[in-house]
Write a protein that holds these residues in place. Structure first.
Motif, PDB file in Angstrom:
ATOM      1  N   GLU A  22     -15.886  -7.996  36.961  1.00 16.64           N
ATOM      2  CA  GLU A  22     -14.993  -8.146  38.121  1.00 16.64           C
ATOM      3  C   GLU A  22     -13.561  -8.427  37.663  1.00 16.64           C
ATOM      4  O   GLU A  22     -12.608  -8.160  38.392  1.00 16.64           O
ATOM      5  CB  GLU A  22     -15.506  -9.282  39.020  1.00 16.64           C
ATOM      6  N   MET A  23     -13.392  -8.983  36.457  1.00 19.34           N
ATOM      7  CA  MET A  23     -12.046  -9.349  35.974  1.00 19.34           C
ATOM      8  C   MET A  23     -11.714  -8.703  34.637  1.00 19.34           C
ATOM      9  O   MET A  23     -10.621  -8.892  34.120  1.00 19.34           O
ATOM     10  CB  MET A  23     -11.955 -10.874  35.814  1.00 19.34           C
ATOM     11  N   ASN A  24     -12.643  -7.932  34.062  1.00 16.49           N
ATOM     12  CA  ASN A  24     -12.443  -7.465  32.692  1.00 16.49           C
ATOM     13  C   ASN A  24     -12.972  -6.035  32.550  1.00 16.49           C
ATOM     14  O   ASN A  24     -14.156  -5.791  32.714  1.00 16.49           O
ATOM     15  CB  ASN A  24     -13.207  -8.431  31.751  1.00 16.49           C
ATOM     16  N   HIS A  25     -12.073  -5.100  32.229  1.00 21.94           N
ATOM     17  CA  HIS A  25     -12.470  -3.690  32.135  1.00 21.94           C
ATOM     18  C   HIS A  25     -13.386  -3.429  30.952  1.00 21.94           C
ATOM     19  O   HIS A  25     -14.235  -2.537  31.006  1.00 21.94           O
ATOM     20  CB  HIS A  25     -11.230  -2.794  32.035  1.00 21.94           C
ATOM     21  N   TYR A  26     -13.226  -4.208  29.876  1.00 19.86           N
ATOM     22  CA  TYR A  26     -14.106  -4.033  28.723  1.00 19.86           C
ATOM     23  C   TYR A  26     -15.545  -4.413  29.103  1.00 19.86           C
ATOM     24  O   TYR A  26     -16.501  -3.758  28.689  1.00 19.86           O
ATOM     25  CB  TYR A  26     -13.634  -4.893  27.542  1.00 19.86           C
ATOM     26  N   ALA A  27     -15.674  -5.454  29.922  1.00 19.03           N
ATOM     27  CA  ALA A  27     -17.004  -5.872  30.391  1.00 19.03           C
ATOM     28  C   ALA A  27     -17.634  -4.786  31.272  1.00 19.03           C
ATOM     29  O   ALA A  27     -18.849  -4.619  31.283  1.00 19.03           O
ATOM     30  CB  ALA A  27     -16.912  -7.182  31.150  1.00 19.03           C
TER      31      ALA A  27
END
Length: 342
Positions: free
Chosen positions: A293-298
């Motif tokens: 939700e806050m991290n594109h790598y995740a």
């Protein structure tokens, strides 16, 4: 239990002496049916009387313990359950003066592994409780055969399903995991019951939220293929509208390989491990989605996890239902669905 002035009835109704710990003499155990030698039956009766005296037997809830009997060199596993007849239970509730008769059923096996099947055995006792009628005719035609076939009917269904389906078991595991409705056609009653019990044991019922499960059932029923159909009109079961994935195929091999030993307890353990791994994968995916939700790598980690876990199709459906009311998580799931389609 022997009637005592002011004591609670056998149905557990409160009385002035209900909280007291009764002595073993308060219980009169009469033998109804057994296939044990007389000496072993006496030893088992003594064991059950002690458990009753401690108040360790709850109505309809079975227990499993090791029991030392003279017929075996080692301790055997004993499942035991206390129950009352349905009609007598109702009478005791309506008329508090009635002391409803109670029964204890014991099943003896090779070890305490019977605990693996405790819920199945509880259901088995429930069937006995509903149908029990102690007229001599019913005792001989129903009760005795019912008691003697406990292992075949309550313990062996999973094993029989594995042996029947072999490599096709992957489709059955997929249906159980994805809450796909299953229709069985042209099968005998025992096979139909076996499949129903296998699907119930393999599903994540009780391990995922009840609301999620209901929504998944509705979603799967509304899908284009609807029910998976198993047709037994030929020599081998024919499956229609069946789905599978790499995860279910890998676990199918574990079941088929376990069939060589022919031990029903091994199959149940494999089934529990199968569900445990599915739950671990769901929890991992949920954690990745929260991070995404806050991290594109995740988000990329989510995608790679779905691609490599072998059951991405099912996991994505489960988290989609669970996150339907959460806008940020729903957006992540939508993006993942697009990536998985491509």
């Amino acid at each position: 239990r022997s009637p005592q002035p002011g004591a609670g009835g056998g149905d557990g109704s409160p009385g002035s002496a209900a909280a007291e710990s009764p002595s073993t003499e308060d219980f009169s155990l009469s033998l109804l049916d057994t296939n044990l030698p007389a000496e072993a039956e006496t030893e088992l009766r003594s064991f059950i009387a002690k458990r009753l005296a401690k108040g360790a037997l709850f109505e309809g809830m079975g227990n499993v313990a090791s029991v030392g009997l003279s017929i075996a060199e080692y301790k055997v596993g004993c499942y035991y359950c206390r129950f009352q007849q349905e009609n007598l239970l109702e009478m005791a509730t309506l008329e508090s003066g009635i002391n409803a008769q109670e029964y204890v059923v014991c099943f003896l096996g090779g070890s305490e592994k019977e605990d693996t099947f405790r819920l199945e055995l509880d259901k088995y006792i429930q069937s006995l409780k509903i149908n029990l009628d102690l007229e001599q005719k019913t005792l001989e035609t129903f009760v005795n055969p019912f008691l003697r076939s406990w292992f075949e009917n309550a313990i062996c269904p999973i094993q029989r399903v594995v042996q029947l389906f072999q490599e096709k078991l992957a489709f059955l595991l997929h249906a159980a995991l994805s809450y796909t409705p299953v229709e069985v056609k042209n099968a005998d009653e025992r096979t139909e019951k076996d499949i129903s019990r296998f699907l119930a044991a393999a599903s994540l019922q009780g391990l995922v939220q009840e609301g999620t499960m209901t929504s998944l059932c509705i979603a799967m029923t509304e899908e284009q293929h609807k029910s998976m159909i198993i047709d037994f009109s030929g020599p081998q079961p024919q499956l229609h509208n069946a789905g599978s994935n790499r995860f279910c195929e890998d676990w199918m091999h574990a079941f088929v390989n376990g069939a060589e030993g022919g031990n029903p307890f091994i199959f149940r353990q494999i089934l529990e491990n199968f569900k445990l791994k599915a739950i671990q994968d769901i929890n991992n995916l949920k954690r990745f989605i929260r991070q995404a939700e806050m991290n594109h790598y995740a988000l990329f980690k989510c995608y790679m996890f779905l691609k490599n876990c072998g059951s991405g199709d099912i996991l994505l459906k489960i988290v989609k239902v669970e996150h339907a009311e959460m806008p940020e998580a729903r957006n992540v799931v939508t993006v993942l669905e697009e990536f998985m389609r491509e």
